[in-house]
Write a protein that holds these residues in place. Structure first.
Motif, PDB file in Angstrom:
ATOM      1  N   VAL A 279       0.851  -1.192   0.000  1.00  0.00           N
ATOM      2  CA  VAL A 279       0.000   0.000   0.000  1.00  0.00           C
ATOM      3  C   VAL A 279       0.893   1.252   0.000  1.00  0.00           C
ATOM      4  N   PRO A 280       1.151   1.831  -1.169  1.00  0.00           N
ATOM      5  CA  PRO A 280       1.953   3.061  -1.191  1.00  0.00           C
ATOM      6  C   PRO A 280       1.160   4.250  -0.655  1.00  0.00           C
ATOM      7  N   ASN A 281       1.878   5.289  -0.285  1.00  0.00           N
ATOM      8  CA  ASN A 281       1.228   6.538   0.110  1.00  0.00           C
ATOM      9  C   ASN A 281       0.566   7.178  -1.099  1.00  0.00           C
ATOM     10  N   ASP A 282      -0.211   8.225  -0.850  1.00  0.00           N
ATOM     11  CA  ASP A 282      -0.928   8.877  -1.942  1.00  0.00           C
ATOM     12  C   ASP A 282       0.008   9.462  -2.998  1.00  0.00           C
ATOM     13  N   ASP A 283       1.261   9.762  -2.618  1.00  0.00           N
ATOM     14  CA  ASP A 283       2.205  10.277  -3.609  1.00  0.00           C
ATOM     15  C   ASP A 283       2.687   9.193  -4.572  1.00  0.00           C
ATOM     16  N   ARG A 284       2.439   7.927  -4.231  1.00  0.00           N
ATOM     17  CA  ARG A 284       2.769   6.748  -5.031  1.00  0.00           C
ATOM     18  C   ARG A 284       4.264   6.534  -5.234  1.00  0.00           C
ATOM     19  N   VAL A 285       5.109   7.263  -4.495  1.00  0.00           N
ATOM     20  CA  VAL A 285       6.551   7.055  -4.586  1.00  0.00           C
ATOM     21  C   VAL A 285       7.156   6.718  -3.219  1.00  0.00           C
ATOM     22  N   SER A 286       6.329   6.590  -2.208  1.00  0.00           N
ATOM     23  CA  SER A 286       6.802   6.237  -0.872  1.00  0.00           C
ATOM     24  C   SER A 286       5.736   5.366  -0.197  1.00  0.00           C
ATOM     25  N   PRO A 287       6.157   4.527   0.768  1.00  0.00           N
ATOM     26  CA  PRO A 287       7.527   4.087   1.012  1.00  0.00           C
ATOM     27  C   PRO A 287       8.046   3.265  -0.163  1.00  0.00           C
ATOM     28  N   PRO A 288       9.367   3.155  -0.316  1.00  0.00           N
ATOM     29  CA  PRO A 288       9.920   2.587  -1.553  1.00  0.00           C
ATOM     30  C   PRO A 288       9.425   1.184  -1.881  1.00  0.00           C
ATOM     31  N   GLY A 289       9.427   0.278  -0.896  1.00  0.00           N
ATOM     32  CA  GLY A 289       9.047  -1.101  -1.178  1.00  0.00           C
ATOM     33  C   GLY A 289       7.638  -1.230  -1.711  1.00  0.00           C
ATOM     34  N   ALA A 290       6.703  -0.535  -1.089  1.00  0.00           N
ATOM     35  CA  ALA A 290       5.312  -0.581  -1.549  1.00  0.00           C
ATOM     36  C   ALA A 290       5.152   0.118  -2.886  1.00  0.00           C
ATOM     37  N   GLY A 304      -3.141  -5.142 -13.053  1.00  0.00           N
ATOM     38  CA  GLY A 304      -2.895  -5.016 -11.628  1.00  0.00           C
ATOM     39  C   GLY A 304      -2.113  -3.777 -11.251  1.00  0.00           C
ATOM     40  N   ASP A 305      -2.063  -3.491  -9.936  1.00  0.00           N
ATOM     41  CA  ASP A 305      -1.389  -2.284  -9.450  1.00  0.00           C
ATOM     42  C   ASP A 305      -1.177  -2.420  -7.943  1.00  0.00           C
ATOM     43  N   ALA A 306      -0.360  -1.518  -7.404  1.00  0.00           N
ATOM     44  CA  ALA A 306      -0.254  -1.341  -5.957  1.00  0.00           C
ATOM     45  C   ALA A 306      -1.156  -0.171  -5.596  1.00  0.00           C
ATOM     46  N   TYR A 307      -2.231  -0.428  -4.871  1.00  0.00           N
ATOM     47  CA  TYR A 307      -3.249   0.585  -4.617  1.00  0.00           C
ATOM     48  C   TYR A 307      -3.001   1.301  -3.291  1.00  0.00           C
ATOM     49  N   THR A 308      -3.334   2.568  -3.265  1.00  0.00           N
ATOM     50  CA  THR A 308      -3.194   3.378  -2.053  1.00  0.00           C
ATOM     51  C   THR A 308      -4.343   3.071  -1.092  1.00  0.00           C
ATOM     52  N   LEU A 309      -4.199   3.538   0.142  1.00  0.00           N
ATOM     53  CA  LEU A 309      -5.265   3.337   1.116  1.00  0.00           C
ATOM     54  C   LEU A 309      -6.543   4.028   0.661  1.00  0.00           C
ATOM     55  N   SER A 310      -6.444   5.207   0.083  1.00  0.00           N
ATOM     56  CA  SER A 310      -7.647   5.899  -0.382  1.00  0.00           C
ATOM     57  C   SER A 310      -8.329   5.101  -1.486  1.00  0.00           C
ATOM     58  N   THR A 332       8.508  -5.078   7.016  1.00  0.00           N
ATOM     59  CA  THR A 332       8.166  -5.556   5.683  1.00  0.00           C
ATOM     60  C   THR A 332       7.535  -4.417   4.887  1.00  0.00           C
ATOM     61  N   PRO A 333       7.462  -4.533   3.563  1.00  0.00           N
ATOM     62  CA  PRO A 333       6.840  -3.477   2.761  1.00  0.00           C
ATOM     63  C   PRO A 333       5.326  -3.576   2.672  1.00  0.00           C
ATOM     64  N   GLN A 334       4.725  -4.522   3.379  1.00  0.00           N
ATOM     65  CA  GLN A 334       3.292  -4.734   3.257  1.00  0.00           C
ATOM     66  C   GLN A 334       2.506  -4.118   4.411  1.00  0.00           C
ATOM     67  N   SER A 335       1.203  -4.011   4.192  1.00  0.00           N
ATOM     68  CA  SER A 335       0.272  -3.504   5.200  1.00  0.00           C
ATOM     69  C   SER A 335      -0.980  -4.360   5.207  1.00  0.00           C
ATOM     70  N   LEU A 336      -1.701  -4.283   6.317  1.00  0.00           N
ATOM     71  CA  LEU A 336      -3.056  -4.824   6.385  1.00  0.00           C
ATOM     72  C   LEU A 336      -4.034  -3.679   6.201  1.00  0.00           C
ATOM     73  N   VAL A 337      -5.084  -3.931   5.434  1.00  0.00           N
ATOM     74  CA  VAL A 337      -6.195  -3.002   5.286  1.00  0.00           C
ATOM     75  C   VAL A 337      -7.411  -3.717   5.867  1.00  0.00           C
TER      76      VAL A 337
END
Length: 343
Positions: A279-290, A304-310, A332-337
């Motif tokens: 889950v990258p931040n809204d800027d889609r360039v941080s954090p690096p792994g996500a 497919g894509d890496a989607y932001t929390l929003s 780790t570069p992952q998150s739970l939603v």
């Protein structure tokens, strides 16, 4: 009074050079895993000649590879003696329960490597030009199930902790594990909740791995299989929680909402859906792994894509869930939603 100008930084080509040769680092680590080099060092072979004998390789080849692994910070060197780092000892000694060497069969699968050789075509096309290994019972997901489980331990423990807190006081619990893969997510929950029943959904060939893992933990009587596609299989009803792990990044939002709507319908009121993702931040360039994971999806999937929390929040709300919360699984570069179905 004069103002001294700071000289402009000189152009430096090293980042370009190092990036262009980055594949060499990946294959160097894979070669060490293939030779079981880290295990040989852990067993007491510490010089190039000793390691070469243990690995059945040339002394020159081992010396060069070990020196490179020192540069890469997978080994240390003192005189002519090599030693494992803390991470290498934990993750790359094949005798360790956390051994990650089997993950290379998936992470560096020839299909994935060949796609990235043609990444420009994926950029032009907006995604991979094939099915992205999403056809039924594709054998690559057996490699994933057999190799990637050690990387998932932090996530499995976090998920089990959330559900223990939510469901431990109940006499029983019913959990659906979508994209169960190796089964570790549901198995860990079942270990924390002795009266919980796990329903594992994945391709039939992959569920063989999950079923075997559950049997080894003595959970066969509480581990049930739902073979097939998450889009097509009937989930059933009355679930207290539904896990969707490492799946939604393969698809566009509209398809993800189809899965989430099915999950919403299958949950009891107050039940939770727990999504494991990059889950990258809204800027889609941080954090690096996500943020970098979006490139993995561009090269390997049609949409497919890496989607932001929003973006996940919008998908969840469109499926009927309350606004989700994010739990970062550092380091780790992952998150739970985590989203809840209203009471």
């Amino acid at each position: 009074m004069s103002t001294q100008q700071v000289p402009a930084a000189q152009p430096n080509p090293m980042q370009i050079f190092n990036t262009a040769q980055g594949f060499q680092r990946a294959f160097a680590l894979k070669a060490a895993v293939d030779l079981d080099l880290f295990t040989s060092i852990a067993k007491g072979s510490t010089t190039a000649i000793e390691i070469s004998k243990a690995c059945g390789a040339s002394e020159r080849g081992v010396r060069i590879l070990c020196d490179v692994l020192v540069v890469m910070e997978f080994l240390t060197k003192s005189g002519n003696q090599y030693a494992l780092t803390t991470d290498s000892a934990f993750f790359l000694d094949s005798r360790s329960p956390a051994y990650m060497g089997r993950a290379f069969k998936f992470l560096m699968h020839p299909t994935q490597l060949s796609r990235f050789e043609q990444l420009g075509n994926a950029v032009r096309n907006g995604g991979s030009c094939d099915d992205g290994n999403l056809a039924p019972n594709d054998a690559i997901w057996m490699d994933f199930a057999n190799g990637m489980a050690p990387m998932m331990v932090p996530a499995t423990q976090a998920i089990a902790g959330i559900l223990f807190e939510a469901l431990n006081s109940r006499p029983s619990a019913k959990i659906l594990d979508i994209a169960a893969s190796h089964g570790l997510f549901g198995i860990t929950v079942a270990q924390r909740l002795p009266k919980a029943h796990i329903y594992a959904l994945d391709w039939a060939n992959v569920l063989q791995v999950a079923q075997e893992n559950a049997a080894r933990q003595g959970l066969s009587d509480r581990y049930h299989l739902l073979p097939g596609s998450a889009f097509d299989v009937e989930y059933g009803t009355d679930y207290d929680a539904i896990l969707i792990t490492n799946l939604l990044h393969h698809f566009e939002p509209a398809d993800n909402e189809k899965i989430l709507k099915k999950a919403h319908a299958a949950l009891n009121p107050g039940g939770q859906v727990i999504i494991l993702e990059f889950v990258p931040n809204d800027d889609r360039v941080s954090p690096p792994g996500a943020a970098m994971f979006s490139l993995t999806m561009l090269g390997n999937t049609p949409q497919g894509d890496a989607y932001t929390l929003s973006e996940y929040a919008a998908m969840c709300r469109n499926a009927g869930f309350e606004t989700p919360r994010q739990i970062a699984l550092t380091p780790t570069p992952q998150s739970l939603v985590v989203a809840r179905k209203a009471f």
